[in-house]
Design an enzyme around this catalytic site. Structure first.
Site, PDB file in Angstrom:
ATOM      1  CE1 TYR A  48      -0.048  18.638   0.226  1.00 28.26           C
ATOM      2  CE2 TYR A  48      -2.041  17.340   0.366  1.00 28.26           C
ATOM      3  CZ  TYR A  48      -0.880  17.824   0.941  1.00 28.26           C
ATOM      4  OH  TYR A  48      -0.571  17.467   2.241  1.00 28.26           O
ATOM      5  CG  LEU A 195       2.296   3.906   4.136  1.00 24.22           C
ATOM      6  CD1 LEU A 195       1.913   3.477   2.727  1.00 24.22           C
ATOM      7  CD2 LEU A 195       1.944   2.831   5.151  1.00 24.22           C
ATOM      8  CE  LYS A 235       0.646   9.342  -3.722  1.00 18.73           C
ATOM      9  NZ  LYS A 235       1.823   8.738  -4.369  1.00 18.73           N
ATOM     10  CB  SER A 236      -1.910   4.205  -2.704  1.00 20.58           C
ATOM     11  OG  SER A 236      -1.538   3.434  -3.836  1.00 20.58           O
ATOM     12  NE  ARG A 241       1.598  -0.395  -4.359  1.00 19.60           N
ATOM     13  CZ  ARG A 241       2.698   0.183  -4.822  1.00 19.60           C
ATOM     14  NH1 ARG A 241       2.791   1.505  -4.886  1.00 19.60           N
ATOM     15  NH2 ARG A 241       3.718  -0.560  -5.224  1.00 19.60           N
ATOM     16  CG  ASN A 245      -2.740   1.470   1.812  1.00 21.27           C
ATOM     17  OD1 ASN A 245      -2.092   0.436   1.944  1.00 21.27           O
ATOM     18  ND2 ASN A 245      -2.296   2.498   1.094  1.00 21.27           N
TER      19      ASN A 245
END
Ligand code: NAP
Length: 277
Positions: A48, A195, A235-236, A241, A245
């Site tokens: 990542y 999601l 993830k956001s 959010r 979440n």
């Protein structure tokens, strides 16, 4: 509400993890905000490219290291013992940590050659991870994107069962067979892309049911993974959010849960979202 799962080696793992894939710019801010919100489990990977920012956000939070569960992953193309040891230490250095809570083999094959057979290489990498685990540098070890045959090969060669298998799992892809196998071996299933990388959020049936519970479609999708006994990793990059979440204090009725479990082919899935055994 239960807030942790317990791995078969008795290590506790917070039951919702914060995903950091595709966050390079701003990883520091996102993780900092997630920790402020209450997440205590962060999922990153060498691939990542954000381990440095993630590690700094954890340190700067001043939350006790022992209260945070940190996962990182061995790149999917690394399939030798020595390279595994080397990559692990490089991750440790970038994260600026003394140990990792969970280290995963990112995939059974290099991303550039999905489906190719690297059984021998996976066994080598797995032996190196067992060594690091036994030295106390990692609190738990596991795999990601592994099918049943891939896992069986590791167990046959080493007699060491992975603590975790991190796989794509979300409404319409409940991974029934692989999930049942992992459960039978006491392997915790982590649900990545809960999601479906955002694709589930506009599906009619999900939007309508979320309205009924007065939650967002994202909350419904994440809660579905938890109710299935798996550990979601949403993830956001948006504060609102990230907070939303993590707010999962509602109950999906058994009948609605079964309706969600029955949803199929709500959008075209990528090939790698269906792990073949
Ligand atoms: N092991 C593996 O091979 C693997 C592969 C894929 C993923 N993962 C892990 O699983 C994590 C999650 O998977 P993912 O990144 O594919 O995505 P995801 O969590 O399924 O979905 C993230 C997407 O949904 C949006 N989103 C998030 N919360 C939202 C909300 N409340 N309302 C509206 N939109 C929302 C995000 O946009 P914004 O960011 O703009 O808010 C982003 O576009 C990854 O970050 C990674 O840690 C692992």
């Amino acid at each position: 509400m239960k807030t942790t799962f317990t791995l078969y080696n008795q290590v506790k793992i917070p039951n919702v993890g914060f995903g950091t894939w595709q966050i390079t710019e701003g990883a520091y801010e996102s993780v900092k905000y997630a920790l402020k919100t209450g997440y205590r489990h962060i999922d990153t990977a060498e691939a990542y490219g954000n381990e440095k920012e993630v590690g700094k956000a954890v340190k700067d939070s001043r939350i006790a290291r022992s209260d945070i569960f940190l996962t990182t992953k061995l790149p999917s193309h690394i399939k030798t013992y020595d390279e595994t040891i080397k990559h692990f230490h490089e991750s440790l250095e970038r994260l600026d940590m003394e140990y990792i809570d969970l280290y995963l083999i990112h995939a059974p094959w290099p991303w550039s050659d999905q489906g190719s057979d690297h059984t021998a290489g996976n066994i080598e990498a797995w032996k190196a991870m067992i060594h690091l685990y036994e030295k106390g540098l990692i609190r738990s070890i596991g795999v990601s994107n592994f099918g049943i045959k891939d896992i069986e090969a590791l167990i046959r060669a080493t007699n060491f069962i992975p603590h975790v298998n991190q796989i794509p799992l979300f409404i319409s892809v409940p991974q029934n067979e692989l999930r049942a196998y992992c459960t039978s071996k006491n392997i915790l299933v982590e649900a990545y892309s809960p999601l479906a990388t955002g694709k589930l959020l506009k599906v009619d049936a999900i939007v309508k049911m979320a309205e009924k519970y007065q939650v967002t479609p994202a909350q419904l999708c994440i809660k579905f993974c938890l109710d299935l006994g798996t550990l979601p990793l949403p993830k956001s990059t948006h504060e609102e959010r990230i907070r939303n979440n993590f707010d999962l204090n509602f109950k999906i009725s058994e009948s609605d849960f079964n309706d969600l479990l029955g949803l199929k082919d709500v959008f075209k899935t990528h090939l790698n979202e269906r792990i073949t055994n």
